[in-house]
Write a protein that holds these residues in place. Structure first.
Motif, PDB file in Angstrom:
ATOM      1  N   LYS A 166      10.418 -14.564   6.544  1.00 44.04           N
ATOM      2  CA  LYS A 166       9.360 -15.549   6.774  1.00 44.04           C
ATOM      3  C   LYS A 166       7.990 -14.986   6.430  1.00 44.04           C
ATOM      4  O   LYS A 166       7.092 -15.718   6.013  1.00 44.04           O
ATOM      5  CB  LYS A 166       9.374 -16.016   8.240  1.00 44.04           C
ATOM      6  CG  LYS A 166      10.514 -16.942   8.560  1.00 44.04           C
ATOM      7  CD  LYS A 166      10.438 -17.433   9.993  1.00 44.04           C
ATOM      8  CE  LYS A 166      11.571 -18.386  10.291  1.00 44.04           C
ATOM      9  NZ  LYS A 166      11.504 -18.882  11.667  1.00 44.04           N
ATOM     10  N   ALA A 167       7.801 -13.681   6.594  1.00 45.37           N
ATOM     11  CA  ALA A 167       6.508 -13.052   6.335  1.00 45.37           C
ATOM     12  C   ALA A 167       6.229 -12.879   4.850  1.00 45.37           C
ATOM     13  O   ALA A 167       5.079 -12.942   4.426  1.00 45.37           O
ATOM     14  CB  ALA A 167       6.436 -11.690   7.032  1.00 45.37           C
ATOM     15  N   MET A 168       7.254 -12.671   4.055  1.00 50.30           N
ATOM     16  CA  MET A 168       7.063 -12.363   2.634  1.00 50.30           C
ATOM     17  C   MET A 168       6.334 -13.461   1.851  1.00 50.30           C
ATOM     18  O   MET A 168       5.406 -13.150   1.109  1.00 50.30           O
ATOM     19  CB  MET A 168       8.387 -12.023   1.964  1.00 50.30           C
ATOM     20  CG  MET A 168       8.984 -10.693   2.408  1.00 50.30           C
ATOM     21  SD  MET A 168       7.923  -9.253   2.059  1.00 50.30           S
ATOM     22  CE  MET A 168       7.065  -9.035   3.617  1.00 50.30           C
ATOM     23  N   PRO A 169       6.665 -14.739   1.999  1.00 51.42           N
ATOM     24  CA  PRO A 169       5.910 -15.767   1.259  1.00 51.42           C
ATOM     25  C   PRO A 169       4.424 -15.802   1.630  1.00 51.42           C
ATOM     26  O   PRO A 169       3.585 -16.106   0.793  1.00 51.42           O
ATOM     27  CB  PRO A 169       6.600 -17.078   1.638  1.00 51.42           C
ATOM     28  CG  PRO A 169       7.979 -16.671   2.023  1.00 51.42           C
ATOM     29  CD  PRO A 169       7.821 -15.326   2.681  1.00 51.42           C
ATOM     30  N   ILE A 170       4.093 -15.460   2.856  1.00 50.34           N
ATOM     31  CA  ILE A 170       2.697 -15.419   3.280  1.00 50.34           C
ATOM     32  C   ILE A 170       1.939 -14.367   2.478  1.00 50.34           C
ATOM     33  O   ILE A 170       0.770 -14.523   2.168  1.00 50.34           O
ATOM     34  CB  ILE A 170       2.590 -15.134   4.803  1.00 50.34           C
ATOM     35  CG1 ILE A 170       3.165 -16.309   5.584  1.00 50.34           C
ATOM     36  CG2 ILE A 170       1.144 -14.872   5.210  1.00 50.34           C
ATOM     37  CD1 ILE A 170       3.341 -16.039   7.056  1.00 50.34           C
ATOM     38  N   LEU A 171       2.648 -13.295   2.096  1.00 48.26           N
ATOM     39  CA  LEU A 171       2.034 -12.227   1.301  1.00 48.26           C
ATOM     40  C   LEU A 171       2.075 -12.531  -0.192  1.00 48.26           C
ATOM     41  O   LEU A 171       1.588 -11.754  -0.991  1.00 48.26           O
ATOM     42  CB  LEU A 171       2.757 -10.902   1.556  1.00 48.26           C
ATOM     43  CG  LEU A 171       2.665 -10.351   2.972  1.00 48.26           C
ATOM     44  CD1 LEU A 171       3.502  -9.090   3.093  1.00 48.26           C
ATOM     45  CD2 LEU A 171       1.222 -10.070   3.350  1.00 48.26           C
TER      46      LEU A 171
END
Length: 95
Positions: A62-67
């Motif tokens: 879930k965190a990767m697309p935010i980055l």
């Protein structure tokens, strides 16, 4: 190809990660953290959605697309495995 973050929901802000380059995405992520003077603990807490002190594979995905890292589940899992040094399926703060 370069992947740019369009969302600013991360404490890292906008991060450009090159999926194919001289450095691994993990190395680029570490450099982005250092360059932006982000405390690892703050980034870890941001990713640790349930607050249990560990980042699960699901939380990491879930965190990767935010980055700005929008790639296949397989590629995200490979990156997760680089950070999950003890192979527990969770990334602890000390890892």
């Amino acid at each position: 190809p370069k992947v740019s973050s369009k969302k600013t929901g991360s404490i890292l802000g906008n991060v450009d990660l090159e999926e194919e380059g001289d450095k691994t995405v993990a190395e680029q992520l570490r450099e982005a953290i250092a360059k932006n003077a982000v405390r690892i603990v703050d980034l870890f807490r941001e990713w640790d959605v349930d607050g249990d002190g560990e980042v699960t594979r699901k939380e990491f995905r879930k965190a990767m697309p935010i980055l700005g890292f929008e790639v296949s589940k397989k590629e995200m899992d490979a990156l997760f495995d680089e950070f999950d040094r003890d192979g527990s399926g969770c990334i602890g703060y000390k890892e």
